[in-house]
Design a protein around this motif. Structure first.
Motif, mmCIF file in Angstrom:
data_model
loop_
_atom_site.group_PDB
_atom_site.id
_atom_site.type_symbol
_atom_site.label_atom_id
_atom_site.label_comp_id
_atom_site.label_asym_id
_atom_site.label_seq_id
_atom_site.Cartn_x
_atom_site.Cartn_y
_atom_site.Cartn_z
ATOM 1 N N PRO A 1 12.130 16.451 -7.397
ATOM 2 C CA PRO A 1 11.320 16.975 -6.330
ATOM 3 C C PRO A 1 10.103 15.986 -6.136
ATOM 4 C CG PRO A 1 11.790 18.790 -7.853
ATOM 5 C CD PRO A 1 12.091 17.453 -8.414
ATOM 6 N N CYS A 2 9.850 15.153 -6.851
ATOM 7 C CA CYS A 2 8.637 14.151 -6.430
ATOM 8 C C CYS A 2 9.213 12.903 -5.869
ATOM 9 C CB CYS A 2 7.921 13.815 -7.811
ATOM 10 S SG CYS A 2 7.509 15.228 -8.958
ATOM 11 N N VAL A 3 10.323 12.798 -5.852
ATOM 12 C CA VAL A 3 10.859 11.373 -5.143
ATOM 13 C C VAL A 3 10.763 11.324 -3.522
ATOM 14 C CG1 VAL A 3 13.097 9.987 -4.973
ATOM 15 C CG2 VAL A 3 12.389 10.973 -7.016
ATOM 16 N N PRO A 4 11.187 12.491 -2.869
ATOM 17 C CA PRO A 4 11.290 12.348 -1.374
ATOM 18 C C PRO A 4 9.846 11.662 -0.715
ATOM 19 C CG PRO A 4 12.166 14.336 -2.030
ATOM 20 C CD PRO A 4 11.523 13.744 -3.570
ATOM 21 N N THR A 5 8.692 12.227 -1.603
ATOM 22 C CA THR A 5 7.309 11.696 -0.921
ATOM 23 C C THR A 5 7.032 10.065 -0.810
ATOM 24 O OG1 THR A 5 6.210 11.953 -3.042
ATOM 25 C CG2 THR A 5 5.964 13.825 -1.473
ATOM 26 N N LEU B 1 0.800 -1.385 0.185
ATOM 27 C CA LEU B 1 0.011 -0.064 0.045
ATOM 28 C C LEU B 1 0.738 1.396 0.122
ATOM 29 C CD1 LEU B 1 -2.776 1.167 0.034
ATOM 30 C CD2 LEU B 1 -2.808 0.973 2.638
ATOM 31 N N MET B 2 1.949 1.220 0.777
ATOM 32 C CA MET B 2 2.928 2.276 0.740
ATOM 33 C C MET B 2 3.514 2.728 -0.547
ATOM 34 S SD MET B 2 2.877 3.642 3.774
ATOM 35 C CE MET B 2 0.962 3.174 4.007
ATOM 36 N N TYR B 3 3.836 1.587 -1.441
ATOM 37 C CA TYR B 3 4.416 1.562 -2.887
ATOM 38 C C TYR B 3 3.332 2.326 -3.831
ATOM 39 C CZ TYR B 3 9.045 -0.547 -2.708
ATOM 40 O OH TYR B 3 10.306 -0.647 -2.518
ATOM 41 N N LEU B 4 1.930 1.945 -3.469
ATOM 42 C CA LEU B 4 0.922 2.425 -4.250
ATOM 43 C C LEU B 4 0.859 4.158 -3.894
ATOM 44 C CD1 LEU B 4 -1.702 -0.287 -4.133
ATOM 45 C CD2 LEU B 4 -0.393 0.374 -6.088
ATOM 46 N N LEU B 5 0.907 4.273 -2.533
ATOM 47 C CA LEU B 5 0.897 5.626 -2.370
ATOM 48 C C LEU B 5 1.989 6.453 -2.910
ATOM 49 C CD1 LEU B 5 -0.688 5.526 1.164
ATOM 50 C CD2 LEU B 5 -1.931 6.245 -0.753
ATOM 51 N N ALA B 6 3.087 5.892 -2.833
ATOM 52 C CA ALA B 6 4.229 6.617 -3.292
ATOM 53 C C ALA B 6 4.062 6.969 -4.683
ATOM 54 C CB ALA B 6 5.483 5.828 -3.071
ATOM 55 N N PHE B 7 3.910 5.769 -5.503
ATOM 56 C CA PHE B 7 3.691 6.249 -7.028
ATOM 57 C C PHE B 7 2.592 7.133 -7.331
ATOM 58 C CE2 PHE B 7 5.468 1.527 -7.479
ATOM 59 C CZ PHE B 7 6.661 1.992 -7.648
ATOM 60 N N ALA B 8 1.535 6.981 -6.613
ATOM 61 C CA ALA B 8 0.224 8.105 -6.714
ATOM 62 C C ALA B 8 0.818 9.288 -6.496
ATOM 63 C CB ALA B 8 -0.767 7.676 -5.943
ATOM 64 N N ALA B 9 1.596 9.673 -5.376
ATOM 65 C CA ALA B 9 2.119 10.814 -5.053
ATOM 66 C C ALA B 9 3.195 11.593 -6.139
ATOM 67 C CB ALA B 9 2.758 10.977 -3.719
ATOM 68 N N LEU C 1 9.125 9.031 1.958
ATOM 69 C CA LEU C 1 8.269 9.189 2.850
ATOM 70 C C LEU C 1 7.396 7.847 3.369
ATOM 71 C CD1 LEU C 1 6.853 10.964 5.361
ATOM 72 C CD2 LEU C 1 5.722 12.058 3.562
ATOM 73 N N PHE C 2 6.649 7.548 2.137
ATOM 74 C CA PHE C 2 5.678 6.571 2.544
ATOM 75 C C PHE C 2 6.626 5.163 2.663
ATOM 76 C CE2 PHE C 2 2.822 9.319 -0.050
ATOM 77 C CZ PHE C 2 1.886 9.453 1.170
ATOM 78 N N GLY C 3 7.729 4.971 2.188
ATOM 79 C CA GLY C 3 8.715 3.901 2.159
ATOM 80 C C GLY C 3 8.848 3.590 3.561
ATOM 81 N N ARG C 4 9.199 4.787 4.456
ATOM 82 C CA ARG C 4 9.839 4.725 5.676
ATOM 83 C C ARG C 4 8.849 4.357 6.832
ATOM 84 N NH1 ARG C 4 14.645 2.854 4.687
ATOM 85 N NH2 ARG C 4 16.080 4.330 3.711
ATOM 86 N N LEU C 5 7.573 5.156 6.389
ATOM 87 C CA LEU C 5 6.611 4.851 7.131
ATOM 88 C C LEU C 5 6.070 3.318 7.091
ATOM 89 C CD1 LEU C 5 4.103 7.704 6.470
ATOM 90 C CD2 LEU C 5 5.339 7.440 8.356
ATOM 91 N N GLY C 6 6.153 2.491 5.854
ATOM 92 C CA GLY C 6 5.749 1.303 5.825
ATOM 93 C C GLY C 6 6.952 0.398 6.830
ATOM 94 N N ALA D 1 8.803 3.495 -11.812
ATOM 95 C CA ALA D 1 8.170 2.424 -11.060
ATOM 96 C C ALA D 1 9.208 1.305 -11.220
ATOM 97 C CB ALA D 1 6.752 2.363 -11.155
ATOM 98 N N LEU D 2 9.319 1.015 -12.621
ATOM 99 C CA LEU D 2 10.013 -0.050 -12.908
ATOM 100 C C LEU D 2 11.340 -0.212 -12.360
ATOM 101 C CD1 LEU D 2 9.204 -0.870 -16.722
ATOM 102 C CD2 LEU D 2 8.623 -2.508 -14.837
ATOM 103 N N GLY D 3 12.040 0.995 -12.370
ATOM 104 C CA GLY D 3 13.374 1.316 -11.888
ATOM 105 C C GLY D 3 13.628 0.838 -10.429
ATOM 106 N N VAL D 4 12.555 1.442 -9.799
ATOM 107 C CA VAL D 4 12.312 1.460 -8.357
ATOM 108 C C VAL D 4 12.272 -0.091 -7.770
ATOM 109 C CG1 VAL D 4 10.995 1.739 -6.286
ATOM 110 C CG2 VAL D 4 11.473 3.651 -7.613
ATOM 111 N N ILE D 5 11.324 -0.947 -8.476
ATOM 112 C CA ILE D 5 11.181 -2.357 -8.055
ATOM 113 C C ILE D 5 12.082 -3.090 -8.499
ATOM 114 C CG2 ILE D 5 9.394 -4.035 -8.724
ATOM 115 C CD1 ILE D 5 7.254 -2.075 -8.778
ATOM 116 N N LEU D 6 12.875 -3.019 -9.691
ATOM 117 C CA LEU D 6 13.576 -3.970 -10.085
ATOM 118 C C LEU D 6 15.342 -3.471 -9.490
ATOM 119 C CD1 LEU D 6 12.894 -4.175 -13.962
ATOM 120 C CD2 LEU D 6 12.290 -5.810 -12.317
ATOM 121 N N GLY D 7 15.276 -2.254 -9.860
ATOM 122 C CA GLY D 7 16.622 -1.787 -9.134
ATOM 123 C C GLY D 7 16.856 -2.111 -7.512
ATOM 124 N N GLY D 8 15.735 -1.570 -7.001
ATOM 125 C CA GLY D 8 15.649 -1.827 -5.337
ATOM 126 C C GLY D 8 15.924 -3.471 -5.031
#
Length: 296
Positions: A128-132, A24-32, A135-140, A60-67
Motif C-alpha cells: 500500500p505504500c508503493v503507489p505514492t 527530487l521526485m525520487y526523494l519524495l517517493a522514498f520519504a512518503a 505518483l511522484f515518479g509520473r509527476l516527474g 530503494a536499492l531494488g527500485v534504483i538497480l532493478g529499474g
C-alpha cells in the motif's frame, strides 16, 4: 488546451549542488514510503521502526538497480550488446517500472530472510505504500516533458502541446497533412495536442491505487491478497492508459498492430494478480486480526 511549461530540469541549485526534478521526485517517493510504512508499523505488533528503515533501504536499492537494469534489458538490449558500459550511464536517464518491481521483490525477499518472515508477509505490508512513489515518479515524467501521450483531435481541455515532441510531430504532419488543423506553432516549430498520459498514470497508478490499497489493507485480509490487488490494480491501470500513451519511438506497436511493450509486460501482472487473489482467499491464512493463524 495548454502548452507544456518547459520546466527547468534543475529544481534546486545550492551553489555547486544541483537537485534535478526527477531526483527530487525520487526523494519524495522514498520519504512518503517511509512515512506510510512507519505508520503501518504502529498498527502491527510484528513490525518496528527499525525494521521499516531496513525495509525502505532494501526497497530503494531494488527500485534504483532493478529499474535501471530492467530498462536496459527490456528497452535497450541492442545498445547493451554493443556497449556494455551503457548500463552504467544513468545520467542519460532510463528507468523501467517492471525492472524496478522485480528489484523490489528481490529486495523484499532478502529482507524477509533477514527477519524470518515469509515474502508475502513483507510484500503485503509494503504494497500500500508503493503507489505514492508511482505518483511522484509520473509527476516527474510530466515535469520533464517525457513519456507524453498520443496525438488526439478530441478537443479535450486538458490536452497538452509538448514542444519536446516537435520532431515526432513533424514526422506525423508530413505523413498526414490533415493534422495541420490541430497544430500550433511554439518556438518556431509545429506541435500537436497530446494526452498528458503522465498525469493519467499519476492519478490511476498513484493516487487511485493508493486509496484502494490503503482501504483494502486497513482490515484483515488473507496473506497474499494485498499483493495480488496491487498487481491487479497496477496492471489494469497501466494496460488501459497505454492506449493513450505514445509508444517508445524505438519500440512502436509490437503485437497485433496495437499492443505496446508496456502492455506485453503488464498483461502477466493482471493474470497473476487474479490467480493470487483467488488463491489467497481459498487458502485463508491471516497474519493479523481475529482470524490470525500465525502460520508460516
Amino acid at each position: 488546451m495548454m502548452i507544456h511549461p518547459q520546466f527547468d530540469p534543475v529544481a534546486l541549485s545550492l551553489g555547486p549542488v544541483q537537485v534535478h526534478w526527477y531526483g527530487l521526485m525520487y526523494l519524495l517517493a522514498f520519504a512518503a514510503a517511509y512515512g506510510l510504512a512507519w505508520y503501518r508499523s504502529t498498527k502491527r505488533d510484528a513490525w518496528s521502526a527499525d525494521m521499516v528503515s531496513d525495509l525502505v533501504f532494501y526497497g530503494a536499492l531494488g527500485v534504483i538497480l532493478g529499474g535501471r537494469i530492467g530498462y536496459v534489458l527490456f528497452y535497450q538490449f541492442g545498445e547493451l550488446l554493443q556497449n556494455p558500459a551503457y548500463l552504467l550511464r544513468v545520467w542519460e536517464g532510463g528507468m523501467s517500472f517492471h525492472g524496478g518491481f522485480i528489484g523490489v521483490v528481490l529486495g523484499m525477499w532478502f529482507f524477509a530472510r533477514k527477519y524470518k518472515k515469509t515474502p508475502f508477509q513483507v510484500l503485503d505490508f509494503i504494497a500500500p505504500c508503493v503507489p505514492t512513489g508511482l505518483l511522484f515518479g509520473r509527476l516527474g515524467n510530466f515535469i520533464n516533458g517525457e513519456l507524453w501521450g498520443r496525438v488526439s483531435d478530441g478537443g479535450y481541455n486538458w490536452l497538452t502541446y509538448f514542444p519536446q515532441a516537435a520532431p515526432f510531430d513533424a514526422e506525423l504532419l508530413q505523413q498526414d497533412p490533415s493534422l495541420q488543423r490541430l497544430a500550433i506553432e511554439v518556438n518556431g516549430q509545429y506541435v500537436l495536442p497530446r494526452h498528458p498520459s503522465q498525469l493519467y498514470e499519476a492519478f490511476a497508478e498513484g493516487l487511485l491505487l493508493f486509496i484502494i490499497l490503503w482501504w483494502f489493507s486497513s482490515k484483515p485480509r488473507p496473506r497474499m491478497a494485498v499483493s495480488a490487488l496491487f498487481l491487479l490494480g497496477y496492471g489494469l491501470s497501466r494496460f488501459i492508459i497505454e492506449f493513450f500513451r505514445q509508444p517508445d519511438a524505438d519500440q512502436g506497436f509490437i503485437l497485433f498492430g496495437w499492443m505496446t511493450k508496456g502492455q506485453i509486460l503488464t498483461a502477466p501482472m493482471i493474470i497473476l494478480g487474479l490467480f493470487m487473489l483467488a488463491y489467497a482467499y481459498k487458502r485463508g491464512i491471516y497474519d493479523w486480526g481475529k482470524q490470525a493463524t500465525y502460520s508460516a
